[in-house]
Design an enzyme around this catalytic site. Structure first.
Site, PDB file in Angstrom:
ATOM      1  N   SER A 135       0.855  -1.179   0.000  1.00  0.00           N
ATOM      2  CA  SER A 135       0.000   0.000   0.000  1.00  0.00           C
ATOM      3  C   SER A 135       0.900   1.240   0.000  1.00  0.00           C
ATOM      4  CB  SER A 135      -0.928  -0.035   1.216  1.00  0.00           C
ATOM      5  OG  SER A 135      -1.757   1.102   1.264  1.00  0.00           O
ATOM      6  N   TYR A 149      -5.380   8.436  -6.129  1.00  0.00           N
ATOM      7  CA  TYR A 149      -4.417   7.421  -5.671  1.00  0.00           C
ATOM      8  C   TYR A 149      -4.726   7.025  -4.235  1.00  0.00           C
ATOM      9  CZ  TYR A 149      -0.009   5.292  -4.206  1.00  0.00           C
ATOM     10  OH  TYR A 149       0.934   4.434  -3.698  1.00  0.00           O
ATOM     11  N   LYS A 153      -5.777   3.240  -2.639  1.00  0.00           N
ATOM     12  CA  LYS A 153      -5.031   2.577  -1.564  1.00  0.00           C
ATOM     13  C   LYS A 153      -5.876   2.443  -0.294  1.00  0.00           C
ATOM     14  CE  LYS A 153      -1.135   1.761  -3.665  1.00  0.00           C
ATOM     15  NZ  LYS A 153      -0.684   0.369  -3.941  1.00  0.00           N
TER      16      LYS A 153
END
Length: 277
Positions: A135, A149, A153
């Site tokens: 991650s 983004y 994650k």
């Protein structure tokens, strides 16, 4: 094979490459994935006794299923799955098109989810295995300009945290690795950028874009040291759910925890009163 078999996605560069090389040096065997046939051929030529490369597009579900089946047929099992392949992306939320969002999620979330699902039946059969999700400290705390983004994650961390609870009684372990900035190609060629630029976000998303590009090649994180930490995690009898890596990650995650705790305390009475008496 007596030693562990690792399946690591995205080993052409950066952390994936460092990890694959470090695992092979320990005597364990690596099945690693690349996106081009020439990279597969080169790896297999150099590492015939310690590793095996295979072509994989992490966004192709059929390709994922076939790759896992090929690995099991050839080697019998997967002891450690490392979902490393993915992509970075910078752009303000309003700047980002839905096509760009889907591209990020296909790589960072859906591909990882599908590969995890594909490997789980074989780990369940063995009542053993360790799934390691790569991650980011951006999987805990969001940054202006990094929201899509971050979202990918956050989603990865969400299903992995639940998965850890689901598979623990079966004998399977799950860990989430949360690196800060590392000296890889993440902030260079591996970084996606929103095509649309809105001037009103120049001081937030724009500033973050410039900062990220400016630190390319200067990041504090050492991929070789990160690889050792991940191997130690995999070899631990009682691995933690989360593994932050780098000083920046410790600061970032600490700030998020402080922020959440502050909001929790400020709204405690409101929360307690929002119930049937």
């Amino acid at each position: 094979m007596k030693n562990s078999i690792w399946f690591i996605t995205g080993i052409s560069s950066g952390l994936g490459k460092a990890l694959a090389e470090a695992v092979m040096r320990t005597g364990d065997f690596v099945v690693g994935t690349f996106r081009t046939a020439s990279q597969v051929e080169e790896f297999n030529h150099k590492n015939s006794n310690s590793g095996y490369a295979i072509l994989l597009d992490i966004t192709d579900e059929k390709n994922i299923e076939d790759t896992v089946q090929t690995t099991i047929s050839k080697f019998g099992r997967i002891d450690v799955l490392v979902n490393n392949a993915g992509m970075g992306f910078v752009g303000a939320i309003e700047e980002t098109s839905m096509e760009e969002v889907r591209t990020v999620f296909e790589a960072n979330f859906f591909g990882t989810l599908k590969l995890t699902q594909a490997v789980l039946p074989f780990m369940r059969k063995e009542k053993n295995g360790h799934i390691i999700q790569i991650s980011s400290h951006g999987g805990i705390k969001a940054f202006a300009g990094f929201g899509i983004y971050n979202a990918s994650k956050f989603a990865l961390e969400g299903f992995s945290e639940a998965l850890a609870q689901e598979v623990a009684p079966i004998g399977i372990k799950v860990s989430i690795v949360e690196p800060g900035p590392f000296r890889t190609k993440f902030a260079g060629n591996g970084l996606g950028l929103a095509k649309n630029i809105i001037e009103d976000y120049s001081d937030t998303a724009g500033a973050f874009r410039a900062k990220l590009k400016g630190v390319d090649g200067k990041q504090e994180g050492n991929p070789i040291k990160a690889a050792k930490a991940i191997i130690d995690l995999a070899n631990s009898d009682n691995p933690t759910l989360r593994l932050p890596l780098g000083k920046a990650a410790l600061i970032t995650i600490g700030l998020k925890l402080d922020s959440v705790k502050s909001d929790l305390e400020k709204n405690r009475r409101t929360a307690e009163e929002a119930v049937f008496v």
